[in-house]
Write a protein that holds these residues in place. Sequence first.
Motif, PDB file in Angstrom:
ATOM      1  N   THR A   1      -8.262 -27.793  78.455  1.00 39.43           N
ATOM      2  CA  THR A   1      -7.010 -27.742  79.219  1.00 39.43           C
ATOM      3  C   THR A   1      -7.227 -27.065  80.569  1.00 39.43           C
ATOM      4  O   THR A   1      -6.735 -27.538  81.601  1.00 39.43           O
ATOM      5  CB  THR A   1      -5.924 -27.016  78.408  1.00 39.43           C
ATOM      6  N   ARG A   2      -7.963 -25.971  80.577  1.00 35.40           N
ATOM      7  CA  ARG A   2      -8.234 -25.255  81.836  1.00 35.40           C
ATOM      8  C   ARG A   2      -8.970 -26.157  82.826  1.00 35.40           C
ATOM      9  O   ARG A   2      -8.729 -26.105  84.020  1.00 35.40           O
ATOM     10  CB  ARG A   2      -9.037 -23.995  81.527  1.00 35.40           C
ATOM     11  N   ARG A   3      -9.826 -27.029  82.310  1.00 40.58           N
ATOM     12  CA  ARG A   3     -10.559 -27.972  83.165  1.00 40.58           C
ATOM     13  C   ARG A   3      -9.718 -29.200  83.527  1.00 40.58           C
ATOM     14  O   ARG A   3     -10.153 -30.050  84.292  1.00 40.58           O
ATOM     15  CB  ARG A   3     -11.831 -28.442  82.463  1.00 40.58           C
ATOM     16  N   GLY A   4      -8.537 -29.330  82.926  1.00 40.12           N
ATOM     17  CA  GLY A   4      -7.666 -30.470  83.217  1.00 40.12           C
ATOM     18  C   GLY A   4      -8.147 -31.770  82.608  1.00 40.12           C
ATOM     19  O   GLY A   4      -7.846 -32.850  83.108  1.00 40.12           O
TER      20      GLY A   4
ATOM     21  N   GLU B   1     -18.584 -21.670  77.917  1.00 41.82           N
ATOM     22  CA  GLU B   1     -17.473 -20.912  78.482  1.00 41.82           C
ATOM     23  C   GLU B   1     -16.780 -20.019  77.454  1.00 41.82           C
ATOM     24  O   GLU B   1     -15.963 -19.186  77.813  1.00 41.82           O
ATOM     25  CB  GLU B   1     -16.445 -21.863  79.101  1.00 41.82           C
TER      26      GLU B   1
ATOM     27  N   ASN C   1     -10.064 -26.120  72.937  1.00 37.27           N
ATOM     28  CA  ASN C   1      -8.918 -26.788  73.562  1.00 37.27           C
ATOM     29  C   ASN C   1      -8.484 -26.069  74.833  1.00 37.27           C
ATOM     30  O   ASN C   1      -8.093 -26.709  75.818  1.00 37.27           O
ATOM     31  CB  ASN C   1      -7.750 -26.882  72.581  1.00 37.27           C
ATOM     32  N   ALA C   2      -8.559 -24.746  74.841  1.00 38.61           N
ATOM     33  CA  ALA C   2      -8.189 -23.983  76.035  1.00 38.61           C
ATOM     34  C   ALA C   2      -9.134 -24.295  77.194  1.00 38.61           C
ATOM     35  O   ALA C   2      -8.691 -24.431  78.342  1.00 38.61           O
ATOM     36  CB  ALA C   2      -8.190 -22.489  75.724  1.00 38.61           C
ATOM     37  N   VAL C   3     -10.422 -24.450  76.900  1.00 39.35           N
ATOM     38  CA  VAL C   3     -11.392 -24.807  77.945  1.00 39.35           C
ATOM     39  C   VAL C   3     -11.088 -26.207  78.474  1.00 39.35           C
ATOM     40  O   VAL C   3     -11.064 -26.432  79.689  1.00 39.35           O
ATOM     41  CB  VAL C   3     -12.845 -24.718  77.418  1.00 39.35           C
TER      42      VAL C   3
ATOM     43  N   GLN D   1      -7.596 -32.762  79.347  1.00 34.61           N
ATOM     44  CA  GLN D   1      -6.894 -33.102  78.107  1.00 34.61           C
ATOM     45  C   GLN D   1      -6.440 -34.560  78.079  1.00 34.61           C
ATOM     46  O   GLN D   1      -6.374 -35.155  77.003  1.00 34.61           O
ATOM     47  CB  GLN D   1      -5.712 -32.147  77.847  1.00 34.61           C
TER      48      GLN D   1
ATOM     49  N   HIS E   1     -18.820 -26.738  77.962  1.00 31.78           N
ATOM     50  CA  HIS E   1     -17.538 -26.234  77.465  1.00 31.78           C
ATOM     51  C   HIS E   1     -17.779 -25.075  76.492  1.00 31.78           C
ATOM     52  O   HIS E   1     -17.082 -24.071  76.531  1.00 31.78           O
ATOM     53  CB  HIS E   1     -16.761 -27.338  76.735  1.00 31.78           C
TER      54      HIS E   1
END
Length: 104
Positions: free
Chosen positions: A69-72, A49, A65-67, A74, A46
């Motif tokens: 969330t992007r990976r699904g 990235e 957190n964006a990584v 959360q 993570h």
Amino acid sequence: MTEHAVLDELRQAIDEAFQGRERVAMRDVYAQASRHVSLPADLLGHLNELPEGAYDRQELTEAINAVITRRGEQDTLGLLEVPGDDASLDYLNPTPTRPEGEDR
């Protein structure tokens, strides 16, 4: 190690990286996280990235957190808390209100 315990370990590594500093280079965060042997390689991925550069704590937290969330992830992994954003948690414990016209 549970998913949420992994995030706790990452939080600890981040705290250590920011010890006495306002901004930290991504490579320093990664180096500190690598010292935590219980952090899985996937979680270190993570951090890979994220773009190189210096982050303050809030920027770093939001980027991680964006990584997630992007990976699904959360729902399974969870998200890091954004520092200093206590107001956003008000919805968890709202002030009770009474319907209009209702007396005590």
